[in-house]
Design a protein around this motif. Structure first.
Motif, PDB file in Angstrom:
ATOM      1  N   ASP A   1     -13.478   3.653   1.571  1.00  8.46           N
ATOM      2  CA  ASP A   1     -11.886   3.748   1.272  1.00  8.46           C
ATOM      3  C   ASP A   1     -11.502   2.247   1.548  1.00  8.46           C
ATOM      4  O   ASP A   1     -11.983   1.398   1.703  1.00  8.46           O
ATOM      5  CB  ASP A   1     -11.163   4.709   2.298  1.00  8.46           C
ATOM      6  N   MET A   2     -10.003   2.309   0.935  1.00  7.28           N
ATOM      7  CA  MET A   2      -9.524   0.937   1.030  1.00  7.28           C
ATOM      8  C   MET A   2      -9.484   0.190   2.105  1.00  7.28           C
ATOM      9  O   MET A   2      -8.900   0.686   3.299  1.00  7.28           O
ATOM     10  CB  MET A   2      -8.083   1.031   0.261  1.00  7.28           C
TER      11      MET A   2
ATOM     12  N   ASP B   1     -16.022  -2.326  -1.066  1.00  8.34           N
ATOM     13  CA  ASP B   1     -14.575  -1.486  -1.112  1.00  8.34           C
ATOM     14  C   ASP B   1     -14.473  -1.078  -2.492  1.00  8.34           C
ATOM     15  O   ASP B   1     -15.293  -0.888  -3.234  1.00  8.34           O
ATOM     16  CB  ASP B   1     -13.848  -2.618  -0.639  1.00  8.34           C
ATOM     17  N   ILE B   2     -13.003  -0.918  -2.658  1.00 13.14           N
ATOM     18  CA  ILE B   2     -12.539  -0.094  -3.849  1.00 13.14           C
ATOM     19  C   ILE B   2     -11.873  -1.182  -4.905  1.00 13.14           C
ATOM     20  O   ILE B   2     -10.874  -1.684  -4.559  1.00 13.14           O
ATOM     21  CB  ILE B   2     -11.758   0.884  -3.793  1.00 13.14           C
TER      22      ILE B   2
ATOM     23  N   THR C   1      -4.645  -6.832  -9.529  1.00 15.90           N
ATOM     24  CA  THR C   1      -5.352  -5.422  -9.168  1.00 15.90           C
ATOM     25  C   THR C   1      -5.848  -5.215 -10.331  1.00 15.90           C
ATOM     26  O   THR C   1      -5.214  -4.506 -11.370  1.00 15.90           O
ATOM     27  CB  THR C   1      -4.113  -4.300  -8.803  1.00 15.90           C
TER      28      THR C   1
ATOM     29  N   THR D   1      -7.270  -5.309  -2.626  1.00 14.24           N
ATOM     30  CA  THR D   1      -7.719  -4.352  -1.422  1.00 14.24           C
ATOM     31  C   THR D   1      -7.412  -4.982  -0.204  1.00 14.24           C
ATOM     32  O   THR D   1      -7.111  -4.209   0.581  1.00 14.24           O
ATOM     33  CB  THR D   1      -8.931  -3.817  -1.736  1.00 14.24           C
TER      34      THR D   1
ATOM     35  N   HIS E   1      -3.968  -4.592   0.806  1.00 10.19           N
ATOM     36  CA  HIS E   1      -3.591  -3.232   0.868  1.00 10.19           C
ATOM     37  C   HIS E   1      -4.027  -2.641   2.530  1.00 10.19           C
ATOM     38  O   HIS E   1      -3.255  -2.105   3.114  1.00 10.19           O
ATOM     39  CB  HIS E   1      -4.234  -2.463  -0.099  1.00 10.19           C
ATOM     40  N   SER E   2      -5.292  -2.946   2.791  1.00 10.70           N
ATOM     41  CA  SER E   2      -5.734  -2.433   4.086  1.00 10.70           C
ATOM     42  C   SER E   2      -6.857  -3.273   4.586  1.00 10.70           C
ATOM     43  O   SER E   2      -7.309  -2.727   5.593  1.00 10.70           O
ATOM     44  CB  SER E   2      -6.263  -0.901   3.822  1.00 10.70           C
TER      45      SER E   2
ATOM     46  N   ASN F   1       0.915  -1.180  -0.013  1.00  6.00           N
ATOM     47  CA  ASN F   1      -0.098  -0.016  -0.057  1.00  6.00           C
ATOM     48  C   ASN F   1       0.978   1.148  -0.058  1.00  6.00           C
ATOM     49  O   ASN F   1       1.897   1.178  -0.036  1.00  6.00           O
ATOM     50  CB  ASN F   1      -0.934  -0.023   1.204  1.00  6.00           C
TER      51      ASN F   1
END
Lengths: 530, 193
Positions: free
Chosen positions: A399-400, A379-380, A455, A426, A429-430, A56
Motif C-alpha cells: 500500500d502507499m 511501493d506503488i 505522479t 508516493t 502521500h504516505s 493524499n
C-alpha cells in the motif's frame, strides 16, 4: 447538445453544473479523470472552483469537510483503496454531518486492472451509514451528482457515489441539466456540530441512526431505481450498477421475460425488495464487485427463498462481470467463439524506454550483489514494474508508503540492510511519517526515493514532492551526510553503484534521492513549448 | 444500424484517436455511442483495447459481448489476433501488418500473417509503409481508420468531418495530413478487397 464524456468526466461536469466550489483528490485509476476534467475546464476556472491535487486522500477528504463547514458544495474523489487512506475522516464525517453538500466519489476497480485489490466501496458506505448512489450509465452519473448534493444538504450527511472501472472509463453522449450557482459562505447553524467530543459524538451518532429510516425511504423513492415486470416468475433479477447494463444487453429482443429490479441507491430499500420477492421465490443477484446486495437479502426476506449470485456460485465469486457471464447466469445460450491463436503472447506493461527508474534499478541490482536474499521493499507507482523481468529488483508492493515502514520492521527484526524503494509522489502521500519513525531510531535502512518529479502511473499529474524532497528529508531529521542525491543516467552508473553500496553498508538511516524527470512529462513539456 | 468495433494495439499507438474520430462521425449521424477505454497501468507499453459501439438504438452494455463484434481494427498484427473471441462469425478483421516488437518473445512474423490469413474476412495492409509514402509517418493509425471505413456503415464524408472536428484545434496541417492518411488507407483497403 450532448457532450461526449467519460463517466469520470460526466461526474465532473455534473459537479460544475451543480454549484461545486471545490474538488479534492489524489490521482488513482480509475478516478483520476474527474479532477483532471475540472482542472482543464474553462467554466470551472472562470467560476474559481478550487481544483488542486491533494497530498493524499485523507487530506483531500478533510479539506472537503472544511469546505463543507464553510457552507460550500464540494466533491472528493479517489480510487477504492484511496478510501482506506481517507477512512478516518470519512467514517467520522458521517457523525459530524455536513453543512454544504459533500459527495465522495469512490471508483472501484474489480478485476484489478490497475490496483492491488478489488474491494467494494459500498461496504464502506454501509459501514459509515451514509447513502450510496450507484449509477448504471454515464448519464445517471451526471444526474446523480445534482441529486446527491441535494440529498447531502437535505439530510446534512455526506453522500457516496460508487462507480466501477467500466463506467468510469467509458464514453457516451451526456445531456446537461440546469446550472446552479455556488452556495454562499455560511457557517454551520450549530457551532458544536463538528466537535466529536464523546458527549457530543454520542448525540451525533444517535442522529445518524435516527436518519437511517429516512435514508432508506429516499432509496425506495429514488427515480434511479427501476422495476420492469416480466411474465416469467420462475426467478426474479436484481441488478445494480454496470451489471444492470449487461442484463439489459441480454434482454434485447425480448430474450429475458423475468421481472427485473434495478437498485441504484443504498441503504438497500426493503420495500423495493418486497416488490420482486412477492412475485418470485428465486432471486438472481447481479452486481459488479462483492456480493453486497446478495449478502443482505437473507436478512431482508423470509426463509424459503433461493438466492443466486456470487455467494451461491451461480456467478463467479471474483472479477468483473461482462455480458457473457451475465448471459450464462440468466440461463441464455452463449455463442461459441474463436479462440485466441496460441502464438499470441502477453505483452506486459513495462517501464518506458529511457525511464529514470530503469537506471535506478540497474544500479541498485549491482550494489545489492553482495547481499543475499530478497530484501527490497517497494511501493506503488510505475517503479512497481521493477518487480518484473529484466529487473526482478523488488520484493513487496502493499500500500502507499509501506516500503519504508516494512523495511523498518524487517530491520527491527534483524534483516540488515533492508532497502525501501519509493516514488516521489508516493513518498509525500504516505512515506514521510514512516521515514520519521526510522529517523527516531536511526534504523539501519536505505531509503531510495526514485524521484521522477511527477505522479507517473496515473498519467503525469503534479507531484507534491517536486523540488521539496531534500528539505523534507532534512526537516524530518535525516542526517545531511547520509542524504544523497544522484542522477540516474547510464554514464553515472558506476558512481551511483558506489554511492548506493556505501549507504547500504552504513549502520544507520540513509536516504538516496535518485532524481530525473519522467521522460513522458519531459516529452510533453518539450512538445508544448514548441 | 449497429456496428460493434474492437480496437486493438499497443499503448501509445493511437487507437483512442481512431475511436474518437469514429465516435464523432457517429454523433454527426445522430447515432448512439458507447466507447470503453483502458487507462492506467496497461498503457505502459502493454496491450490496449477499446470497445466502440455505435447504433441507431440506445446501447445497453459498455462492453461488446464475446462473438458479437462486427469489426476488429488493429494497428499491430499480433494484437489483431488477441481479441478474436469478440469477433462475430460474420465479422471483419482489419489490421496493420507492421509489428511492434517491445518484447523478447515476439512470435515469428510469418506465423502471425498465416493466422490472420486463416480468417475468412480480413484485410491486412502495411499502414506504416503507407503512412511513410504519403510523408506522415505518425499517421499510420489514421491509415488503419481509412482501411476500416468500408466496414463502419458510416459514410467516408462523416469520417472526414470527424477528423476535422477532432483535430481542428491542432491546426490545418494536422487535419490535412490525417485526411490524406485516411484516404490512402481507404485506397489500400480497396486494392486488396
Amino acid at each position: 447538445m450532448q457532450q461526449l464524456l467519460l463517466g469520470d468526466e460526466a461526474i465532473a461536469q455534473g459537479a460544475i453544473d451543480a454549484g461545486l466550489s471545490g474538488i479534492y483528490a489524489y490521482p488513482g485509476t480509475p478516478s483520476t479523470e474527474i479532477m483532471e476534467y475540472v482542472q482543464k475546464n474553462d467554466e470551472a476556472r472562470e467560476k474559481g472552483i478550487h481544483c488542486r491535487w491533494s497530498t493524499n486522500e485523507k487530506t483531500a477528504m478533510e479539506a472537503a469537510l472544511g469546505m463543507s463547514y464553510a457552507g460550500k458544495r464540494t466533491m472528493v474523489c479517489m480510487k477504492h483503496v484511496g478510501l482506506n487512506v481517507a477512512a478516518d475522516p470519512f467514517m467520522n464525517s458521517a457523525l459530524t454531518g455536513v453543512n454544504g453538500g459533500v459527495i465522495i466519489v469512490s471508483a472501484d476497480d474489480p478485476s484489478m486492472h490497475s490496483s492491488q485489490n478489488e474491494q467494494d466501496s459500498r461496504f464502506f458506505g454501509k459501514f459509515a451509514m451514509v447513502p450510496v448512489l450507484e449509477p448504471s450509465s454515464q448519464q445517471e452519473a451526471y444526474d446523480m451528482v445534482h441529486y446527491g448534493f441535494e440529498l447531502s444538504e437535505a439530510f446534512k450527511i455526506p453522500v457516496m457515489i460508487r462507480i466501477t472501472t467500466r463506467l468510469a472509463h467509458s464514453r457516451t453522449g451526456i445531456a446537461s441539466s440546469k446550472k446552479k450557482e455556488q452556495n454562499p459562505l455560511a457557517l454551520p447553524s450549530d457551532p458544536r456540530q463538528f466537535i466529536l467530543l464523546p458527549a457530543i459524538a454520542r448525540i451525533r451518532y444517535k442522529n445518524l441512526l435516527k436518519n437511517q429510516a429516512g435514508l432508506e425511504d429516499k432509496s425506495f423513492d429514488s427515480d434511479f431505481n427501476k422495476f420492469i415486470d416480466g411474465e416469467d416468475k420462475s426467478f426474479g433479477i436484481i441488478a445494480s450498477g454496470i451489471a444492470y447494463n449487461y442484463v439489459m444487453e441480454n434482454a434485447q429482443d425480448g430474450k429475458v421475460k423475468n421481472p427485473i429490479l434495478k437498485i441504484a441507491q443504498y441503504p438497500v430499500p426493503k420495500k423495493l425488495i418486497d416488490k420482486i420477492s412477492l412475485q418470485c421465490k428465486t432471486l438472481l443477484v447481479l452486481e459488479e464487485g462483492y456480493p453486497f446486495i446478495e449478502e443482505q437479502l437473507t436478512g431482508l426476506i423470509e426463509n424459503g427463498y433461493t438466492i443466486k449470485g456470487r455467494l451461491s456460485g451461480d456467478v463467479p465469486r471474483d472479477g468483473e462481470l461482462n455480458p457473457n457471464i451475465v448471459a450464462k447466469a440468466l440461463g441464455l445460450a452463449v455463442p461459441e467463439t474463436v479462440a485466441t491463436p496460441a502464438i499470441v503472447v502477453n505483452r506486459p506493461p513495462a517501464l518506458c524506454k529511457g525511464c529514470s527508474h530503469i537506471d535506478t534499478y540497474l544500479a541498485l541490482n549491482e550494489a545489492m550483489q553482495k547481499y543475499d536474499g530478497n530484501r527490497i521493499f517497494s511501493d506503488i507507482g510505475c517503479y512497481t514494474l521493477g518487480a518484473l523481468p529484466p529487473f526482478n529488483s523488488i520484493n513487496t508492493c502493499v500500500d502507499m508508503g509501506a516500503s519504508i515502514t516494512m523495511a523498518k520492521g524487517a530491520s527491527d527484526a534483524g534483516l540488515t540492510p533492508s532497502i525501501a524503494v519509493i516514488g516521489d509522489s508516493t513518498f509525500t502521500h504516505s512515506g514521510m511519517t514512516g521515514l520519521l519513525d526510522a529517523v527516531l531510531e536511526n534504523t539501519p535502512i536505505t531509503v531510495i526515493i526514485s524521484d521522477n518529479e511527477t505522479t507517473g502511473m496515473t498519467g503525469g499529474q503534479t507531484s507534491a514532492a517536486t523540488g521539496r524532497l531534500e528539505k523534507i528529508c532534512l526537516g524530518l531529521g535525516v542526517e545531511r551526510e547520509h542524504l544523497k542525491v544522484i542522477l540516474p543516467l547510464k554514464k553515472n552508473h558506476e558512481e551511483n553503484v558506489r554511492i548506493m553500496a556505501e549507504e547500504l553498508a552504513y549502520q544507520g538511516l540513509s536516504v538516496i534521492i535518485s532524481q530525473r524527470e519522467c521522460i513522458q512529462t519531459a516529452a510533453r513539456r518539450k512538445r508544448s513549448s514548441i | 444500424m449497429k456496428t460493434d468495433i474492437i480496437l486493438a494495439g499497443v499503448g501509445g499507438q493511437g487507437i483512442l484517436s481512431i475511436a474518437a474520430v469514429i465516435g464523432q462521425a457517429a454523433l454527426l449521424n445522430n447515432l448512439y455511442i458507447k466507447q470503453s477505454e483502458v487507462h492506467g497501468m496497461s498503457q505502459r507499453g502493454g496491450e490496449v483495447m477499446s470497445h466502440l459501439r455505435i447504433s441507431s438504438n440506445p446501447v445497453a452494455s459498455d462492453l461488446i459481448p464475446f462473438g458479437a463484434a462486427d469489426l476488429i481494427i488493429a494497428v499491430e498484427p499480433m494484437e489483431s489476433l488477441r481479441y478474436l473471441n469478440y469477433l462475430s462469425p460474420e465479422g471483419w478483421l482489419v489490421t496493420n501488418t507492421k509489428p511492434f516488437e517491445n518484447i523478447s518473445n515476439y512470435p515469428d512474423f510469418d506465423k502471425i500473417i498465416d493466422a490472420i490469413k486463416e480468417l475468412p474476412r480480413r484485410v491486412f495492409i502495411d499502414a506504416d509503409e503507407t503512412a511513410h509514402e504519403i510523408g506522415s509517418v505518425r499517421a499510420s493509425n489514421m491509415v488503419m481508420l481509412g482501411a476500416s471505413v468500408p466496414f463502419l456503415k458510416l459514410s467516408s464524408e462523416s469520417v472526414e468531418e470527424g477528423i476535422r472536428l477532432i483535430f481542428g484545434s491542432k491546426g490545418e496541417q494536422v487535419v490535412d495530413q490525417n485526411l490524406q492518411a485516411v484516404k490512402a488507407g481507404m485506397e489500400a483497403a480497396k486494392a486488396v478487397l
